[in-house]
Scaffold this active site. Structure first.
Site, short mmCIF file in Angstrom:
data_model
loop_
_atom_site.label_atom_id
_atom_site.label_comp_id
_atom_site.label_asym_id
_atom_site.label_seq_id
_atom_site.Cartn_x
_atom_site.Cartn_y
_atom_site.Cartn_z
N TYR A 179 -61.41 23.07 5.87
CA TYR A 179 -60.11 22.49 5.49
C TYR A 179 -58.96 23.46 5.83
O TYR A 179 -57.95 23.05 6.39
CB TYR A 179 -60.11 22.16 3.99
CG TYR A 179 -58.80 21.60 3.50
CD1 TYR A 179 -58.38 20.33 3.87
CD2 TYR A 179 -57.97 22.35 2.66
CE1 TYR A 179 -57.17 19.81 3.41
CE2 TYR A 179 -56.77 21.85 2.20
CZ TYR A 179 -56.37 20.58 2.57
OH TYR A 179 -55.17 20.08 2.13
N LYS A 223 -55.94 22.73 8.62
CA LYS A 223 -54.52 22.80 8.26
C LYS A 223 -53.81 23.89 9.07
O LYS A 223 -52.62 23.75 9.37
CB LYS A 223 -54.36 23.04 6.76
CG LYS A 223 -54.73 21.81 5.92
CD LYS A 223 -53.86 20.60 6.27
CE LYS A 223 -54.07 19.42 5.35
NZ LYS A 223 -53.29 18.21 5.74
N1 LIG Z 1 -51.38 17.26 -3.38
C1 LIG Z 1 -51.41 18.55 -3.10
O1 LIG Z 1 -51.40 19.41 -4.01
C2 LIG Z 1 -51.43 19.01 -1.65
C3 LIG Z 1 -51.32 20.38 -1.38
C4 LIG Z 1 -51.32 20.79 -0.06
C5 LIG Z 1 -51.42 19.88 0.95
N2 LIG Z 1 -51.54 18.57 0.67
C6 LIG Z 1 -51.64 17.63 1.81
O2 LIG Z 1 -50.74 16.58 1.62
C7 LIG Z 1 -51.28 15.34 2.07
C8 LIG Z 1 -51.28 14.29 0.97
O3 LIG Z 1 -51.95 14.80 -0.12
P1 LIG Z 1 -52.55 13.95 -1.33
O4 LIG Z 1 -53.83 13.29 -0.89
O5 LIG Z 1 -52.59 14.86 -2.49
O6 LIG Z 1 -51.45 12.93 -1.60
P2 LIG Z 1 -51.05 11.43 -1.37
O7 LIG Z 1 -49.66 11.44 -0.97
O8 LIG Z 1 -51.44 10.77 -2.62
O9 LIG Z 1 -51.91 10.93 -0.08
C9 LIG Z 1 -53.03 10.27 -0.08
C10 LIG Z 1 -52.83 9.00 0.75
O10 LIG Z 1 -53.72 9.03 1.86
C11 LIG Z 1 -54.63 7.94 1.73
N3 LIG Z 1 -55.93 8.40 2.24
C12 LIG Z 1 -56.65 9.46 1.81
N4 LIG Z 1 -57.80 9.53 2.50
C13 LIG Z 1 -57.79 8.49 3.38
C14 LIG Z 1 -58.70 8.01 4.34
N5 LIG Z 1 -59.87 8.62 4.58
N6 LIG Z 1 -58.37 6.92 5.06
C15 LIG Z 1 -57.21 6.27 4.82
N7 LIG Z 1 -56.29 6.68 3.93
C16 LIG Z 1 -56.60 7.78 3.21
C17 LIG Z 1 -54.62 7.58 0.25
O11 LIG Z 1 -55.01 6.25 0.01
P3 LIG Z 1 -56.56 5.84 -0.22
O12 LIG Z 1 -57.19 6.91 -1.04
O13 LIG Z 1 -56.49 4.52 -0.91
O14 LIG Z 1 -57.16 5.71 1.13
C18 LIG Z 1 -53.14 7.78 -0.06
O15 LIG Z 1 -52.38 6.71 0.39
C19 LIG Z 1 -52.66 15.68 2.62
O16 LIG Z 1 -52.57 15.86 4.00
C20 LIG Z 1 -53.01 16.97 1.93
O17 LIG Z 1 -53.91 17.74 2.70
C21 LIG Z 1 -51.55 18.11 -0.61
#
Ligand SMILES: NC(=O)c1ccc[n+]([C@@H]2O[C@H](COP(=O)([O-])OP(=O)(O)OC[C@H]3O[C@@H](n4cnc5c(N)ncnc54)[C@H](OP(=O)(O)O)[C@@H]3O)[C@@H](O)[C@H]2O)c1
Length: 283
Positions: A156, A160
Protein backbone atom coordinates in the site's frame (compact mmCIF):
# COMPACT_ATOMS: atom_id res chain seq x y z
CA UNK A 1 -15.89 27.65 -6.82
CA UNK A 2 -14.77 25.36 -9.62
CA UNK A 3 -15.13 26.56 -13.23
CA UNK A 4 -17.71 24.35 -15.02
CA UNK A 5 -16.59 25.67 -18.43
CA UNK A 6 -13.05 24.49 -17.78
CA UNK A 7 -13.76 21.17 -16.04
CA UNK A 8 -17.25 20.25 -17.27
CA UNK A 9 -19.72 19.41 -18.48
CA UNK A 10 -19.28 16.01 -16.76
CA UNK A 11 -17.05 14.89 -13.91
CA UNK A 12 -16.37 11.22 -13.22
CA UNK A 13 -15.62 10.19 -9.65
CA UNK A 14 -14.21 6.69 -9.11
CA UNK A 15 -15.29 6.11 -5.51
CA UNK A 16 -18.00 8.75 -5.54
CA UNK A 17 -20.58 7.18 -3.23
CA UNK A 18 -19.48 8.26 0.24
CA UNK A 19 -16.81 10.04 2.25
CA UNK A 20 -14.46 12.32 0.34
CA UNK A 21 -15.86 11.12 -3.00
CA UNK A 22 -19.42 12.06 -2.05
CA UNK A 23 -18.25 15.48 -0.85
CA UNK A 24 -16.50 16.09 -4.18
CA UNK A 25 -19.76 15.14 -5.89
CA UNK A 26 -21.81 17.61 -3.86
CA UNK A 27 -19.42 20.49 -4.50
CA UNK A 28 -19.27 19.77 -8.23
CA UNK A 29 -23.05 19.47 -8.52
CA UNK A 30 -23.39 22.84 -6.77
CA UNK A 31 -20.92 24.28 -9.28
CA UNK A 32 -23.08 23.11 -12.20
CA UNK A 33 -21.25 19.97 -13.33
CA UNK A 34 -22.98 16.71 -14.17
CA UNK A 35 -21.67 13.54 -12.60
CA UNK A 36 -20.78 9.93 -13.22
CA UNK A 37 -20.40 8.20 -9.86
CA UNK A 38 -18.72 4.79 -9.62
CA UNK A 39 -18.57 2.53 -6.54
CA UNK A 40 -19.63 -0.95 -5.44
CA UNK A 41 -22.53 -0.25 -3.09
CA UNK A 42 -25.88 0.60 -4.68
CA UNK A 43 -27.58 2.28 -1.72
CA UNK A 44 -24.78 4.74 -1.01
CA UNK A 45 -24.43 5.48 -4.72
CA UNK A 46 -28.14 6.22 -5.05
CA UNK A 47 -28.18 8.37 -1.90
CA UNK A 48 -25.34 10.56 -3.14
CA UNK A 49 -26.78 10.72 -6.65
CA UNK A 50 -30.17 11.87 -5.29
CA UNK A 51 -28.52 14.58 -3.17
CA UNK A 52 -26.58 15.84 -6.20
CA UNK A 53 -29.72 15.89 -8.35
CA UNK A 54 -31.29 18.34 -5.89
CA UNK A 55 -28.68 20.84 -7.12
CA UNK A 56 -29.86 20.31 -10.70
CA UNK A 57 -27.08 17.97 -11.80
CA UNK A 58 -27.58 15.08 -14.20
CA UNK A 59 -26.16 12.04 -12.44
CA UNK A 60 -25.30 8.63 -13.82
CA UNK A 61 -24.27 5.83 -11.46
CA UNK A 62 -22.32 2.67 -12.16
CA UNK A 63 -21.75 -0.23 -9.80
CA UNK A 64 -18.28 -1.53 -10.47
CA UNK A 65 -15.39 -3.01 -8.52
CA UNK A 66 -12.41 -0.87 -9.42
CA UNK A 67 -9.98 -3.69 -8.66
CA UNK A 68 -11.51 -5.83 -11.43
CA UNK A 69 -9.60 -6.14 -14.69
CA UNK A 70 -12.58 -4.98 -16.77
CA UNK A 71 -13.32 -1.93 -14.59
CA UNK A 72 -11.97 0.69 -16.98
CA UNK A 73 -13.67 -0.88 -20.01
CA UNK A 74 -17.03 -0.94 -18.19
CA UNK A 75 -16.71 2.66 -17.04
CA UNK A 76 -15.60 3.82 -20.49
CA UNK A 77 -18.61 2.07 -22.08
CA UNK A 78 -21.01 3.60 -19.56
CA UNK A 79 -19.73 7.10 -20.27
CA UNK A 80 -18.94 6.82 -23.99
CA UNK A 81 -21.52 9.46 -24.95
CA UNK A 82 -20.35 11.99 -22.32
CA UNK A 83 -17.67 14.65 -22.33
CA UNK A 84 -15.72 13.99 -19.14
CA UNK A 85 -13.80 17.14 -18.25
CA UNK A 86 -12.80 16.15 -14.73
CA UNK A 87 -11.61 12.75 -13.49
CA UNK A 88 -11.33 12.26 -9.73
CA UNK A 89 -9.81 8.99 -8.53
CA UNK A 90 -10.84 8.57 -4.91
CA UNK A 91 -11.17 4.82 -4.39
CA UNK A 92 -8.08 3.28 -2.86
CA UNK A 93 -7.28 1.25 0.21
CA UNK A 94 -4.97 -1.21 1.88
CA UNK A 95 -7.23 -4.21 1.40
CA UNK A 96 -4.57 -6.72 2.53
CA UNK A 97 -2.82 -5.49 5.67
CA UNK A 98 -0.28 -8.26 6.26
CA UNK A 99 3.46 -8.42 6.60
CA UNK A 100 4.64 -9.09 3.08
CA UNK A 101 5.95 -12.66 3.47
CA UNK A 102 2.87 -13.70 5.45
CA UNK A 103 0.38 -12.31 2.96
CA UNK A 104 -1.17 -13.71 -0.18
CA UNK A 105 0.36 -12.51 -3.46
CA UNK A 106 -2.97 -12.52 -5.27
CA UNK A 107 -4.45 -10.31 -2.54
CA UNK A 108 -1.50 -7.92 -2.80
CA UNK A 109 -2.14 -7.81 -6.55
CA UNK A 110 -5.67 -6.56 -5.80
CA UNK A 111 -4.16 -3.69 -3.83
CA UNK A 112 -2.06 -2.86 -6.88
CA UNK A 113 -5.02 -3.17 -9.26
CA UNK A 114 -7.29 -0.91 -7.17
CA UNK A 115 -4.67 1.73 -6.48
CA UNK A 116 -2.56 1.60 -9.64
CA UNK A 117 -3.77 -0.53 -12.58
CA UNK A 118 -7.32 0.81 -12.86
CA UNK A 119 -6.33 4.45 -12.14
CA UNK A 120 -3.67 4.22 -14.89
CA UNK A 121 -6.21 2.83 -17.36
CA UNK A 122 -8.74 5.54 -16.51
CA UNK A 123 -6.20 8.34 -16.79
CA UNK A 124 -4.97 6.95 -20.11
CA UNK A 125 -8.51 6.77 -21.47
CA UNK A 126 -9.97 10.09 -20.29
CA UNK A 127 -6.68 12.02 -20.35
CA UNK A 128 -6.32 11.58 -24.11
CA UNK A 129 -9.69 13.23 -24.74
CA UNK A 130 -8.87 16.07 -22.33
CA UNK A 131 -5.55 16.69 -24.05
CA UNK A 132 -7.31 16.85 -27.44
CA UNK A 133 -9.80 19.37 -26.05
CA UNK A 134 -6.95 21.27 -24.36
CA UNK A 135 -8.82 21.52 -21.09
CA UNK A 136 -9.72 19.40 -18.09
CA UNK A 137 -8.48 18.12 -14.76
CA UNK A 138 -7.29 14.90 -13.14
CA UNK A 139 -7.19 14.45 -9.36
CA UNK A 140 -5.55 11.43 -7.70
CA UNK A 141 -5.78 10.76 -3.98
CA UNK A 142 -2.54 10.10 -2.16
CA UNK A 143 -1.58 9.22 1.37
CA UNK A 144 1.03 9.98 4.01
CA UNK A 145 1.73 6.23 3.74
CA UNK A 146 3.34 6.98 0.37
CA UNK A 147 6.17 8.93 1.99
CA UNK A 148 7.64 6.15 4.09
CA UNK A 149 7.83 2.37 4.34
CA UNK A 150 5.88 0.87 7.20
CA UNK A 151 5.02 -2.60 8.43
CA UNK A 152 1.93 -4.16 6.83
CA UNK A 153 1.91 -1.26 4.35
CA UNK A 154 4.72 -2.54 2.13
CA UNK A 155 2.49 -2.74 -0.93
CA UNK A 156 0.00 0.00 0.00
CA UNK A 157 2.80 2.44 0.85
CA UNK A 158 4.45 1.50 -2.42
CA UNK A 159 1.36 2.15 -4.54
CA UNK A 160 0.79 5.50 -2.85
CA UNK A 161 4.43 6.49 -3.47
CA UNK A 162 3.84 5.49 -7.09
CA UNK A 163 0.76 7.71 -7.22
CA UNK A 164 2.74 10.78 -6.25
CA UNK A 165 5.56 10.22 -8.72
CA UNK A 166 3.07 9.36 -11.46
CA UNK A 167 1.06 12.52 -10.75
CA UNK A 168 4.16 14.69 -10.85
CA UNK A 169 5.24 13.33 -14.22
CA UNK A 170 1.74 13.53 -15.65
CA UNK A 171 1.41 17.13 -14.43
CA UNK A 172 4.62 17.96 -16.28
CA UNK A 173 3.44 16.28 -19.49
CA UNK A 174 -0.04 17.80 -19.53
CA UNK A 175 0.51 21.32 -18.25
CA UNK A 176 1.28 22.62 -21.75
CA UNK A 177 -1.88 20.97 -23.05
CA UNK A 178 -4.25 22.79 -20.71
CA UNK A 179 -4.98 19.79 -18.46
CA UNK A 180 -4.47 20.21 -14.71
CA UNK A 181 -3.16 17.31 -12.62
CA UNK A 182 -3.20 17.21 -8.84
CA UNK A 183 -2.30 14.58 -6.31
CA UNK A 184 -4.20 15.42 -3.12
CA UNK A 185 -2.37 13.83 -0.18
CA UNK A 186 -4.66 12.89 2.67
CA UNK A 187 -3.76 12.44 6.30
CA UNK A 188 -6.21 10.73 8.61
CA UNK A 189 -9.70 11.57 7.37
CA UNK A 190 -12.96 10.69 9.09
CA UNK A 191 -14.48 8.68 6.23
CA UNK A 192 -17.06 5.90 6.62
CA UNK A 193 -14.46 3.47 5.24
CA UNK A 194 -12.02 4.35 8.03
CA UNK A 195 -14.79 4.25 10.64
CA UNK A 196 -15.67 0.74 9.48
CA UNK A 197 -12.07 -0.53 9.90
CA UNK A 198 -12.00 0.96 13.40
CA UNK A 199 -9.36 3.65 12.88
CA UNK A 200 -8.76 5.37 16.20
CA UNK A 201 -9.44 9.04 15.45
CA UNK A 202 -8.82 9.95 19.10
CA UNK A 203 -5.25 8.63 19.29
CA UNK A 204 -2.98 11.33 20.75
CA UNK A 205 -1.19 13.47 18.19
CA UNK A 206 -3.34 12.32 15.28
CA UNK A 207 -4.62 15.14 13.08
CA UNK A 208 -8.09 14.28 11.79
CA UNK A 209 -9.68 15.97 8.77
CA UNK A 210 -13.33 15.94 7.75
CA UNK A 211 -14.19 14.67 4.23
CA UNK A 212 -15.99 17.90 3.28
CA UNK A 213 -12.93 20.01 4.14
CA UNK A 214 -10.63 17.67 2.25
CA UNK A 215 -12.77 17.82 -0.90
CA UNK A 216 -13.05 21.61 -0.73
CA UNK A 217 -9.30 21.92 -0.34
CA UNK A 218 -8.74 19.56 -3.27
CA UNK A 219 -10.86 21.65 -5.62
CA UNK A 220 -9.21 24.85 -4.40
CA UNK A 221 -5.80 23.41 -5.29
CA UNK A 222 -6.77 21.94 -8.65
CA UNK A 223 -4.75 24.07 -11.08
CA UNK A 224 -1.92 24.43 -8.57
CA UNK A 225 -0.44 20.93 -8.84
CA UNK A 226 1.33 18.65 -8.94
CA UNK A 227 0.89 17.81 -5.24
CA UNK A 228 -1.05 19.30 -2.35
CA UNK A 229 -0.82 17.93 1.18
CA UNK A 230 -4.06 18.45 3.11
CA UNK A 231 -3.56 21.23 5.68
CA UNK A 232 -2.08 20.24 9.00
CA UNK A 233 0.02 17.37 7.63
CA UNK A 234 2.94 19.36 6.21
CA UNK A 235 5.30 18.62 9.13
CA UNK A 236 4.59 14.89 8.91
CA UNK A 237 5.49 14.91 5.22
CA UNK A 238 8.64 16.85 5.95
CA UNK A 239 9.74 14.40 8.69
CA UNK A 240 8.91 11.41 6.49
CA UNK A 241 10.99 12.88 3.64
CA UNK A 242 14.23 12.92 5.69
CA UNK A 243 17.06 11.70 3.39
CA UNK A 244 18.28 9.47 6.25
CA UNK A 245 15.73 6.78 5.43
CA UNK A 246 16.65 4.41 8.26
CA UNK A 247 16.11 7.21 10.76
CA UNK A 248 12.81 8.20 9.17
CA UNK A 249 11.41 4.66 8.88
CA UNK A 250 12.52 3.49 12.34
CA UNK A 251 11.47 6.76 13.97
CA UNK A 252 7.93 6.47 12.62
CA UNK A 253 7.79 2.75 13.42
CA UNK A 254 8.87 3.29 17.05
CA UNK A 255 6.45 6.15 17.49
CA UNK A 256 3.65 3.89 16.25
CA UNK A 257 4.68 1.10 18.63
CA UNK A 258 4.69 3.53 21.59
CA UNK A 259 1.22 4.64 20.56
CA UNK A 260 -0.03 1.06 20.38
CA UNK A 261 1.56 0.17 23.74
CA UNK A 262 -0.06 3.18 25.41
CA UNK A 263 -3.37 1.87 24.16
CA UNK A 264 -2.56 -1.64 25.39
CA UNK A 265 -2.58 -3.07 21.86
CA UNK A 266 0.11 -5.49 20.73
CA UNK A 267 1.18 -5.48 17.13
CA UNK A 268 1.76 -9.15 16.36
CA UNK A 269 3.17 -8.32 12.96
CA UNK A 270 0.87 -10.70 11.10
CA UNK A 271 -2.63 -9.53 11.49
CA UNK A 272 -5.84 -9.07 9.71
CA UNK A 273 -7.20 -6.16 7.70
CA UNK A 274 -8.60 -4.87 10.98
CA UNK A 275 -5.34 -5.44 12.91
CA UNK A 276 -3.87 -3.17 15.52
CA UNK A 277 -1.76 -1.25 13.05
CA UNK A 278 -4.78 -0.58 10.88
CA UNK A 279 -6.80 0.49 13.88
CA UNK A 280 -4.42 3.16 15.05
CA UNK A 281 -2.12 4.03 12.19
CA UNK A 282 -2.52 7.13 10.11
CA UNK A 283 -2.61 5.96 6.51
N1 LIG B 1 -9.50 8.12 5.11
C1 LIG B 1 -8.22 8.26 5.40
O1 LIG B 1 -7.84 8.42 6.58
C2 LIG B 1 -7.19 8.27 4.28
C3 LIG B 1 -5.86 8.56 4.60
C4 LIG B 1 -4.93 8.60 3.58
C5 LIG B 1 -5.31 8.34 2.29
N2 LIG B 1 -6.59 8.03 2.00
C6 LIG B 1 -6.94 7.77 0.59
O2 LIG B 1 -8.07 8.53 0.25
C7 LIG B 1 -8.92 7.80 -0.63
C8 LIG B 1 -10.33 7.68 -0.07
O3 LIG B 1 -10.26 7.11 1.18
P1 LIG B 1 -11.46 6.43 1.98
O4 LIG B 1 -11.72 5.05 1.41
O5 LIG B 1 -11.13 6.55 3.41
O6 LIG B 1 -12.62 7.38 1.70
P2 LIG B 1 -13.92 7.56 0.83
O7 LIG B 1 -13.91 8.92 0.36
O8 LIG B 1 -15.00 7.11 1.72
O9 LIG B 1 -13.72 6.60 -0.47
C9 LIG B 1 -14.18 5.40 -0.65
C10 LIG B 1 -14.99 5.39 -1.95
O10 LIG B 1 -14.38 4.49 -2.87
C11 LIG B 1 -15.31 3.44 -3.13
N3 LIG B 1 -14.53 2.20 -3.29
C12 LIG B 1 -13.67 1.65 -2.40
N4 LIG B 1 -13.18 0.51 -2.90
C13 LIG B 1 -13.74 0.35 -4.13
C14 LIG B 1 -13.65 -0.64 -5.13
N5 LIG B 1 -12.87 -1.73 -4.99
N6 LIG B 1 -14.37 -0.50 -6.25
C15 LIG B 1 -15.19 0.57 -6.41
N7 LIG B 1 -15.31 1.55 -5.51
C16 LIG B 1 -14.59 1.42 -4.38
C17 LIG B 1 -16.26 3.43 -1.95
O11 LIG B 1 -17.51 2.86 -2.25
P3 LIG B 1 -17.79 1.27 -2.08
O12 LIG B 1 -17.11 0.83 -0.84
O13 LIG B 1 -19.28 1.17 -2.01
O14 LIG B 1 -17.26 0.63 -3.31
C18 LIG B 1 -16.39 4.93 -1.70
O15 LIG B 1 -17.25 5.52 -2.62
C19 LIG B 1 -8.22 6.47 -0.87
O16 LIG B 1 -7.48 6.55 -2.05
C20 LIG B 1 -7.31 6.32 0.32
O17 LIG B 1 -6.19 5.53 0.02
C21 LIG B 1 -7.54 7.99 2.98
Amino acid sequence: MIDAARYGPWALIAGGSEGVGAEFAQLLAQAGLNLVLVARTTDALQRTADQCRTHGADVRTLEADLSATDACARIAAASADLEIGLLILVAGANTHSYQFLDGDLAEFQQVIDLNVSTPLALVHHYGQAMRSRRRGGIVLLGSLAGYLGSARHTVYGGVKAFTRIFAEGLWLELREHGVDVLELVLGVTRTPAMERVGLNFDAPGVIVAEPADVAREGLEWLGRGPVHVVSGNEQIVSTRSDPDRGKAVLGAHRAMQRLLQRKGITDDGGGSDRGAGAAAAPS
